[in-house]
Design a protein around this motif. Structure first.
Motif, PDB file in Angstrom:
ATOM      1  N   MET A  30       0.804  -1.218   0.000  1.00 28.27           N
ATOM      2  CA  MET A  30       0.000   0.000   0.000  1.00 28.27           C
ATOM      3  C   MET A  30       0.844   1.279   0.000  1.00 28.27           C
ATOM      4  N   GLY A  41      -0.384  -2.788  -5.879  1.00 27.80           N
ATOM      5  CA  GLY A  41      -1.709  -3.365  -5.668  1.00 27.80           C
ATOM      6  C   GLY A  41      -2.152  -4.291  -6.784  1.00 27.80           C
ATOM      7  N   ASP A  42      -1.204  -4.740  -7.594  1.00 29.23           N
ATOM      8  CA  ASP A  42      -1.564  -5.516  -8.781  1.00 29.23           C
ATOM      9  C   ASP A  42      -1.249  -7.004  -8.645  1.00 29.23           C
ATOM     10  N   ASN A  60      -2.460 -14.476  -6.754  1.00 27.34           N
ATOM     11  CA  ASN A  60      -3.768 -13.839  -6.837  1.00 27.34           C
ATOM     12  C   ASN A  60      -3.589 -12.423  -7.367  1.00 27.34           C
ATOM     13  N   PRO A  63      -5.048  -7.004  -4.646  1.00 27.21           N
ATOM     14  CA  PRO A  63      -4.072  -6.451  -3.707  1.00 27.21           C
ATOM     15  C   PRO A  63      -3.825  -7.387  -2.527  1.00 27.21           C
ATOM     16  N   TRP A  65      -3.145  -6.633   0.465  1.00 28.40           N
ATOM     17  CA  TRP A  65      -3.700  -6.182   1.744  1.00 28.40           C
ATOM     18  C   TRP A  65      -5.133  -6.654   1.983  1.00 28.40           C
ATOM     19  N   SER A  66      -5.847  -7.025   0.934  1.00 27.94           N
ATOM     20  CA  SER A  66      -7.245  -7.427   1.114  1.00 27.94           C
ATOM     21  C   SER A  66      -7.476  -8.872   0.707  1.00 27.94           C
TER      22      SER A  66
ATOM     23  N   VAL B  39      -4.908   5.392  -0.347  1.00 27.65           N
ATOM     24  CA  VAL B  39      -5.149   4.399  -1.396  1.00 27.65           C
ATOM     25  C   VAL B  39      -6.589   3.908  -1.292  1.00 27.65           C
ATOM     26  N   TRP B  65      -7.891   1.226 -10.944  1.00 29.36           N
ATOM     27  CA  TRP B  65      -6.843   1.531 -11.920  1.00 29.36           C
ATOM     28  C   TRP B  65      -6.499   0.366 -12.837  1.00 29.36           C
TER      29      TRP B  65
ATOM     30  N   ASN D  69      -5.082 -22.162  -7.558  1.00 27.13           N
ATOM     31  CA  ASN D  69      -4.635 -22.183  -6.170  1.00 27.13           C
ATOM     32  C   ASN D  69      -5.218 -23.359  -5.401  1.00 27.13           C
TER      33      ASN D  69
END
Lengths: 259, 259, 259, 259
Positions: A30, A41-42, A60, A63, A65-66, B39, B65, D69
């Motif tokens: 992030m 985030g890709d 995957n 992002p 973070w999620s 973000v 994006w 996965n």
């Protein structure tokens, strides 16, 4: 520009490296301190070794973070060699086949950086792939292509020679086409027993690379995973590091000038 | 904290607002100037009106994006009322049912902000939903709940009264449970003919809200979509804006103190 | 084996063709009558023409039956030329770049079928692409490659000649490598004004293809979209259909032997 | 209607059960023999126990047959208790929070079946949740609610009593609302040491349930994972099976009438 870390040493769980603190890999996804885009985030991915000679792979395109599954795996998988990567696309679409690490047999590869003007060079470089490697491509990133050039160049027998040959191949292709944009990269490569880390640039702006550790465990990272900078040692540009995990579990390290 | 814009006026294509320049909605998704997290990579969405009375809806939990479909739709859809939203989760998982806008019949709603300590308040607030609204919930965000409280509170007949009743309901629930964390929000609501925009906070830190336009077209935005700040007018906190699109196409505007 | 339909004629909404009844495209995705695998759950896509010369594109790798955005778009988009497709992978991964339709400039292409032993033939066929087409590839399916061979072969100037040249190219490549597995395909191609539909196989098992319509609107489909088989006319194998939408709105039709 | 299997016994890798043969779980996802819809393409999931007391969880809303996965994890994870599930939605959207298994602390739960007219019953049943369980809900499926009713009903202390109380609660709610549609279900529940499997229906059409195994390893499945039907024993409707994995590794089994 992506962010990654590679671990070799005593078997461990990697959750804290991915999720704890303001500089963990997920936090870097992030808000990276050193990456140009700042946001990775890709996509996110893990590679790890279990009993099978072939490593496991989780990738995957969302992002890190999620991603609930990335969190689960980083908490539950235990391994002596781990690769973890968060991706900032330099153009290729956001699909799992473009996410790192890449795997071939018992080998894993991941990458940060970019081949300048890659779309112009891609066809020339793909011509140099073996038929087997050409068929194995799943996406169209410079990262996946670099890995398959290395395989074509004999990586499984002599990884260092293959690394050198591949980087030269790219530099020659750039020269031939008169490309000005640099080829800048850090590489992490492993077969589950040894780990190679390269910091390279065709100009003087090589992407950052650091290490931390001792003979029982070693981390190589795009940027430090915590604020205590003094504990991290910067790798010089144009360096190739080799880490060998001996049968006794000790990690031996060797540093050499790359080219 | 999310970012959004709402458009009402002459039919138009919205691609430039989402993708052009360093402050477009997609650019804000990666690097917002005014949002706390910076973000907004936890989903993107569009709502628009075509011939049907019910608006169209596009929602995707990935970052705006890198979403090829969001780009296509913002280029090819033409409408006189558009909602566009990029999401930064405040805890709820990254799934399309948590993405904005939300739709009910001919109505669209989107939201930026947060009900402080929402998990503690959720059950009390959900008790106040009509059975129909309770059944209609697809996710567990404060945003979706706020919309359904408004519907329960008579939004389709008297939207302003429903907005006021809903905000009071939340404030009362906070008071009852002794919640310290503020309720801060901007709302955008439309039925395809009129558009309501609210800037609210229970403390003095209301999320930013701006507008720009003229009688032929009006934009309301979380933060300016370009660098020319002088062209954007900040909406005062505790304000409710109403935009009515008359049959002749003119957009009339009314500003009032909210509570 | 995939399922698709192509529409040309008076502007219309396509929701019923995708979602109504036991033989709609979405129902075929779950239970096709004529497709070998029976399930086409590896992605769905739409292409449509609006005011822009370049068509709009929506592609999603998930099953059509559970994709809320596909449903929204098929309900809200109105167009005089529509392509809709549900995918059953013959090996390539489940990513949006492998989903149909494919677009290049103002052209759309979609495909059902398979080039037998495609992995063996891919490199030879890709060698025959122009540099521009080679660069434009986003995935590794036979479908995307066929489209780019057609573009390389002059499709934008003479689509019929390019279709013939491309099919011959594939047949020659099969012959050269001694491939036994057949090349079976139905193609749909359009520039928004004319539409070409091909039914081809190198053996006598060409994938099914049907049409229904009149001078105001025409549907070409992999298999009938309803139970009333008598209303659908089967296209003979080795046939090329051309539909021209005249300025007055009338669709003119021409049938010819393909090779 | 979903398909699942639960394994308890000597630590093993589960790849073959998910991917080998025409009746593996992944094959059942595409073509189930006994499930009403036939296609279970609305998500897949795994739960497994490693060193941590809390099990690991992997859930993905895409079809199991195309999820790279899921394939990796089923090949690389080794555990003495595994849950694997493929989902056919009965209405709830295709998002990971609606995928099985569900986890709470050291417990895992998965489910096949349906509460008839669930949308009508949902609010009444959710009223009976503890505040903690109400807050913990991430989606809106009957499956997740059943698990949280069981937790509210004391599952962690007395799982059998909680199972009975929960089924009765649902039956009472159906009766109260005059619901005709049956409540049909198979449940799998575990804490990593014991495993409970229930086959239940409020009418005489309980979903199928089978078992196979010996004291060293036991499989419970929605339908047989291979063609050799004679090796699988059908569980009678209205039965509750308990499997205890003793410290010595032996799995003890007990069958009782459920209600």
């Amino acid at each position: 520009m992506c962010r990654w870390f590679a671990y070799i040493g005593a078997p461990r769980i990697i959750e804290d490296l991915v999720y704890e603190g303001d500089h963990s890999l997920s936090a870097q996804a992030m808000h990276s301190t050193k990456a140009k885009l700042g946001v990775q985030g890709d996509g996110g991915g893990l590679g790890w070794y279990s009993k099978s000679s072939e490593p496991g792979l989780y990738r995957n395109p969302g992002p890190a973070w999620s991603d609930p599954n990335l969190r689960e795996l980083s908490r539950h998988l235990e391994s002596h060699v781990f690769f973890a990567h968060v991706r900032a696309s330099t153009g290729a679409p956001n699909i799992f086949v473009n996410c790192h690490p890449f795997r071939n047999g018992e080998w894993l590869f991941m990458h940060n950086g970019q081949i300048g003007d890659f779309p112009i060079l891609r066809r020339d470089l793909e011509k140099q792939l073996s038929d087997e490697c050409y068929q194995a491509l799943q996406g169209h990133t410079d990262s996946e292509l670099l890995f398959h050039l290395m395989i074509t160049n004999g990586m499984k027998k002599d990884p260092k020679a293959a690394l050198r040959k591949t980087v030269k191949q790219v530099e020659e292709a750039r020269l031939k086409k008169g490309i000005q944009d640099a080829f800048r990269a850090t590489f992490a490569l492993t077969n589950g027993k040894s780990l190679w880390a390269l910091r390279w640039s065709s100009d003087d702006m090589a992407p950052s690379l650091f290490k931390q550790g001792d003979p029982s465990s070693m981390l190589v990272v795009s940027e430090p995973l915590d604020e205590d900078i003094s504990k991290w040692q910067e790798i010089a540009p144009n360096s190739l590091l080799t880490f060998d995990r001996k049968d006794c579990g000790t990690v031996e390290e060797e540093l050499e000038i790359f080219l």
